[in-house]
Design a protein around this motif. Structure first.
Motif, PDB file in Angstrom:
ATOM      1  N   GLY A 106       5.008   2.750  -8.503  1.00  0.00           N
ATOM      2  CA  GLY A 106       5.892   3.906  -8.379  1.00  0.00           C
ATOM      3  C   GLY A 106       5.133   5.215  -8.442  1.00  0.00           C
ATOM      4  O   GLY A 106       5.375   6.133  -7.658  1.00  0.00           O
ATOM      5  N   ARG A 107       4.206   5.303  -9.369  1.00  0.00           N
ATOM      6  CA  ARG A 107       3.432   6.546  -9.525  1.00  0.00           C
ATOM      7  C   ARG A 107       2.610   6.864  -8.290  1.00  0.00           C
ATOM      8  O   ARG A 107       2.405   8.031  -7.957  1.00  0.00           O
ATOM      9  CB  ARG A 107       2.526   6.452 -10.742  1.00  0.00           C
ATOM     10  CG  ARG A 107       3.280   6.576 -12.056  1.00  0.00           C
ATOM     11  CD  ARG A 107       2.354   6.778 -13.236  1.00  0.00           C
ATOM     12  NE  ARG A 107       1.439   5.669 -13.444  1.00  0.00           N
ATOM     13  CZ  ARG A 107       1.692   4.579 -14.175  1.00  0.00           C
ATOM     14  NH1 ARG A 107       2.871   4.462 -14.759  1.00  0.00           N
ATOM     15  NH2 ARG A 107       0.796   3.639 -14.318  1.00  0.00           N
ATOM     16  N   TYR A 108       2.129   5.830  -7.611  1.00  0.00           N
ATOM     17  CA  TYR A 108       1.283   6.045  -6.432  1.00  0.00           C
ATOM     18  C   TYR A 108       2.011   5.771  -5.124  1.00  0.00           C
ATOM     19  O   TYR A 108       1.388   5.679  -4.066  1.00  0.00           O
ATOM     20  CB  TYR A 108       0.013   5.199  -6.541  1.00  0.00           C
ATOM     21  CG  TYR A 108      -0.873   5.672  -7.660  1.00  0.00           C
ATOM     22  CD1 TYR A 108      -1.739   6.747  -7.480  1.00  0.00           C
ATOM     23  CD2 TYR A 108      -0.801   5.093  -8.918  1.00  0.00           C
ATOM     24  CE1 TYR A 108      -2.527   7.210  -8.518  1.00  0.00           C
ATOM     25  CE2 TYR A 108      -1.594   5.548  -9.964  1.00  0.00           C
ATOM     26  CZ  TYR A 108      -2.450   6.604  -9.756  1.00  0.00           C
ATOM     27  OH  TYR A 108      -3.230   7.056 -10.783  1.00  0.00           O
ATOM     28  N   ASN A 109       3.329   5.648  -5.189  1.00  0.00           N
ATOM     29  CA  ASN A 109       4.173   5.437  -4.001  1.00  0.00           C
ATOM     30  C   ASN A 109       3.717   4.239  -3.170  1.00  0.00           C
ATOM     31  O   ASN A 109       3.620   4.313  -1.943  1.00  0.00           O
ATOM     32  CB  ASN A 109       4.237   6.703  -3.144  1.00  0.00           C
ATOM     33  CG  ASN A 109       4.847   7.850  -3.902  1.00  0.00           C
ATOM     34  OD1 ASN A 109       5.895   7.704  -4.517  1.00  0.00           O
ATOM     35  ND2 ASN A 109       4.177   8.988  -3.891  1.00  0.00           N
ATOM     36  N   ILE A 110       3.447   3.148  -3.849  1.00  0.00           N
ATOM     37  CA  ILE A 110       2.981   1.929  -3.189  1.00  0.00           C
ATOM     38  C   ILE A 110       4.180   1.017  -2.977  1.00  0.00           C
ATOM     39  O   ILE A 110       4.659   0.382  -3.916  1.00  0.00           O
ATOM     40  CB  ILE A 110       1.916   1.225  -4.056  1.00  0.00           C
ATOM     41  CG1 ILE A 110       0.761   2.173  -4.346  1.00  0.00           C
ATOM     42  CG2 ILE A 110       1.433  -0.049  -3.379  1.00  0.00           C
ATOM     43  CD1 ILE A 110      -0.183   1.664  -5.412  1.00  0.00           C
ATOM     44  N   CYS A 111       4.661   0.950  -1.751  1.00  0.00           N
ATOM     45  CA  CYS A 111       5.834   0.116  -1.470  1.00  0.00           C
ATOM     46  C   CYS A 111       5.847  -0.428  -0.045  1.00  0.00           C
ATOM     47  O   CYS A 111       6.838  -0.996   0.388  1.00  0.00           O
ATOM     48  CB  CYS A 111       7.115   0.904  -1.751  1.00  0.00           C
ATOM     49  SG  CYS A 111       7.280   2.395  -0.776  1.00  0.00           S
ATOM     50  N   TYR A 112       4.742  -0.293   0.675  1.00  0.00           N
ATOM     51  CA  TYR A 112       4.690  -0.707   2.075  1.00  0.00           C
ATOM     52  C   TYR A 112       3.951  -2.037   2.212  1.00  0.00           C
ATOM     53  O   TYR A 112       2.759  -2.122   1.938  1.00  0.00           O
ATOM     54  CB  TYR A 112       4.015   0.364   2.923  1.00  0.00           C
ATOM     55  CG  TYR A 112       4.737   1.679   2.853  1.00  0.00           C
ATOM     56  CD1 TYR A 112       5.889   1.895   3.600  1.00  0.00           C
ATOM     57  CD2 TYR A 112       4.287   2.706   2.021  1.00  0.00           C
ATOM     58  CE1 TYR A 112       6.566   3.100   3.524  1.00  0.00           C
ATOM     59  CE2 TYR A 112       4.962   3.912   1.948  1.00  0.00           C
ATOM     60  CZ  TYR A 112       6.094   4.100   2.698  1.00  0.00           C
ATOM     61  OH  TYR A 112       6.769   5.293   2.624  1.00  0.00           O
ATOM     62  N   LEU A 113       4.660  -3.062   2.638  1.00  0.00           N
ATOM     63  CA  LEU A 113       4.099  -4.399   2.777  1.00  0.00           C
ATOM     64  C   LEU A 113       3.157  -4.454   3.977  1.00  0.00           C
ATOM     65  O   LEU A 113       3.544  -4.082   5.089  1.00  0.00           O
ATOM     66  CB  LEU A 113       5.224  -5.423   2.958  1.00  0.00           C
ATOM     67  CG  LEU A 113       4.801  -6.876   3.124  1.00  0.00           C
ATOM     68  CD1 LEU A 113       4.193  -7.400   1.814  1.00  0.00           C
ATOM     69  CD2 LEU A 113       6.000  -7.720   3.537  1.00  0.00           C
ATOM     70  N   ILE A 114       1.931  -4.950   3.737  1.00  0.00           N
ATOM     71  CA  ILE A 114       0.981  -5.098   4.842  1.00  0.00           C
ATOM     72  C   ILE A 114       0.428  -6.514   4.953  1.00  0.00           C
ATOM     73  O   ILE A 114      -0.219  -6.847   5.951  1.00  0.00           O
ATOM     74  CB  ILE A 114      -0.188  -4.086   4.738  1.00  0.00           C
ATOM     75  CG1 ILE A 114      -0.863  -4.158   3.377  1.00  0.00           C
ATOM     76  CG2 ILE A 114       0.305  -2.673   5.046  1.00  0.00           C
ATOM     77  CD1 ILE A 114      -2.110  -3.288   3.257  1.00  0.00           C
ATOM     78  N   THR A 133       0.836  -1.192   0.000  1.00  0.00           N
ATOM     79  CA  THR A 133       0.000   0.000   0.000  1.00  0.00           C
ATOM     80  C   THR A 133       0.874   1.246   0.000  1.00  0.00           C
ATOM     81  O   THR A 133       2.099   1.159   0.092  1.00  0.00           O
ATOM     82  CB  THR A 133      -0.957  -0.017   1.219  1.00  0.00           C
ATOM     83  OG1 THR A 133      -1.921   1.024   1.091  1.00  0.00           O
ATOM     84  CG2 THR A 133      -0.206   0.145   2.536  1.00  0.00           C
ATOM     85  N   ASN A 134       0.233   2.391  -0.072  1.00  0.00           N
ATOM     86  CA  ASN A 134       0.951   3.660   0.042  1.00  0.00           C
ATOM     87  C   ASN A 134       0.952   4.093   1.511  1.00  0.00           C
ATOM     88  O   ASN A 134       0.345   3.442   2.355  1.00  0.00           O
ATOM     89  CB  ASN A 134       0.323   4.725  -0.865  1.00  0.00           C
ATOM     90  CG  ASN A 134      -1.145   4.963  -0.565  1.00  0.00           C
ATOM     91  OD1 ASN A 134      -1.812   4.175   0.090  1.00  0.00           O
ATOM     92  ND2 ASN A 134      -1.655   6.066  -1.057  1.00  0.00           N
ATOM     93  N   LYS A 135       1.628   5.170   1.807  1.00  0.00           N
ATOM     94  CA  LYS A 135       1.788   5.603   3.194  1.00  0.00           C
ATOM     95  C   LYS A 135       0.451   5.883   3.886  1.00  0.00           C
ATOM     96  O   LYS A 135       0.271   5.586   5.057  1.00  0.00           O
ATOM     97  CB  LYS A 135       2.692   6.835   3.269  1.00  0.00           C
ATOM     98  CG  LYS A 135       3.174   7.116   4.667  1.00  0.00           C
ATOM     99  CD  LYS A 135       4.376   8.025   4.668  1.00  0.00           C
ATOM    100  CE  LYS A 135       5.004   7.964   6.034  1.00  0.00           C
ATOM    101  NZ  LYS A 135       6.413   8.229   6.015  1.00  0.00           N
ATOM    102  N   SER A 136      -0.499   6.436   3.149  1.00  0.00           N
ATOM    103  CA  SER A 136      -1.801   6.753   3.745  1.00  0.00           C
ATOM    104  C   SER A 136      -2.773   5.568   3.687  1.00  0.00           C
ATOM    105  O   SER A 136      -3.914   5.689   4.124  1.00  0.00           O
ATOM    106  CB  SER A 136      -2.412   7.968   3.062  1.00  0.00           C
ATOM    107  OG  SER A 136      -2.577   7.724   1.683  1.00  0.00           O
ATOM    108  N   LYS A 137      -2.329   4.443   3.137  1.00  0.00           N
ATOM    109  CA  LYS A 137      -3.092   3.187   3.084  1.00  0.00           C
ATOM    110  C   LYS A 137      -4.390   3.318   2.292  1.00  0.00           C
ATOM    111  O   LYS A 137      -5.387   2.679   2.593  1.00  0.00           O
ATOM    112  CB  LYS A 137      -3.361   2.676   4.504  1.00  0.00           C
ATOM    113  CG  LYS A 137      -2.082   2.457   5.295  1.00  0.00           C
ATOM    114  CD  LYS A 137      -2.335   2.111   6.729  1.00  0.00           C
ATOM    115  CE  LYS A 137      -1.000   2.018   7.465  1.00  0.00           C
ATOM    116  NZ  LYS A 137      -1.165   1.895   8.897  1.00  0.00           N
ATOM    117  N   THR A 138      -4.367   4.133   1.248  1.00  0.00           N
ATOM    118  CA  THR A 138      -5.565   4.346   0.436  1.00  0.00           C
ATOM    119  C   THR A 138      -5.580   3.507  -0.832  1.00  0.00           C
ATOM    120  O   THR A 138      -6.632   3.328  -1.440  1.00  0.00           O
ATOM    121  CB  THR A 138      -5.706   5.830   0.045  1.00  0.00           C
ATOM    122  OG1 THR A 138      -4.518   6.240  -0.643  1.00  0.00           O
ATOM    123  CG2 THR A 138      -5.916   6.702   1.273  1.00  0.00           C
TER     124      THR A 138
END
Length: 99
Positions: free
Chosen positions: A45-53, A10-15
């Motif tokens: 990359g475009r949406y800054n999705i790099c956080y494993l949940i 997900t992205n940082k804001s989890k959206t």
């Protein structure tokens, strides 16, 4: 023995949620991070999705691909329930992955 992973990042804001499959989870997370910070060439990359949940482990690639397709077909609400059962606080798990 083979290692395959179905994962949700997900992205940082989890959206935004992204579901993928890989045989090297640590490497794939690094690639998503690099694209997010530097390249912005792909969706993640475009949406800054790099956080494993969330992640699941498989020894069989066909089973992993089938599971990835299954999860991608789910509505967001069902995906959120799956994530919540695995990671109730939606913590970023990137640091816990080492291969």
């Amino acid at each position: 023995m083979h290692n395959y992973y179905v994962y949700i990042i997900t992205n940082k804001s989890k959206t935004v949620l992204y579901i993928g499959v890989t045989n090297d989870l640590a490497r794939r997370l690094y690639e998503h991070q690099e694209d997010s910070c530097n390249g912005k060439r792909h969706f993640t990359g475009r949406y800054n999705i790099c956080y494993l949940i969330y992640w699941e482990y498989f020894e069989n690639i066909a089973q992993a691909i089938d599971r990835e397709k299954e999860l991608k077909g789910w509505r967001r609400e069902k995906k959120e329930k799956l994530i919540h059962g695995f990671n109730p606080d939606w913590n970023f798990l990137n640091e816990e992955i080492s291969e």
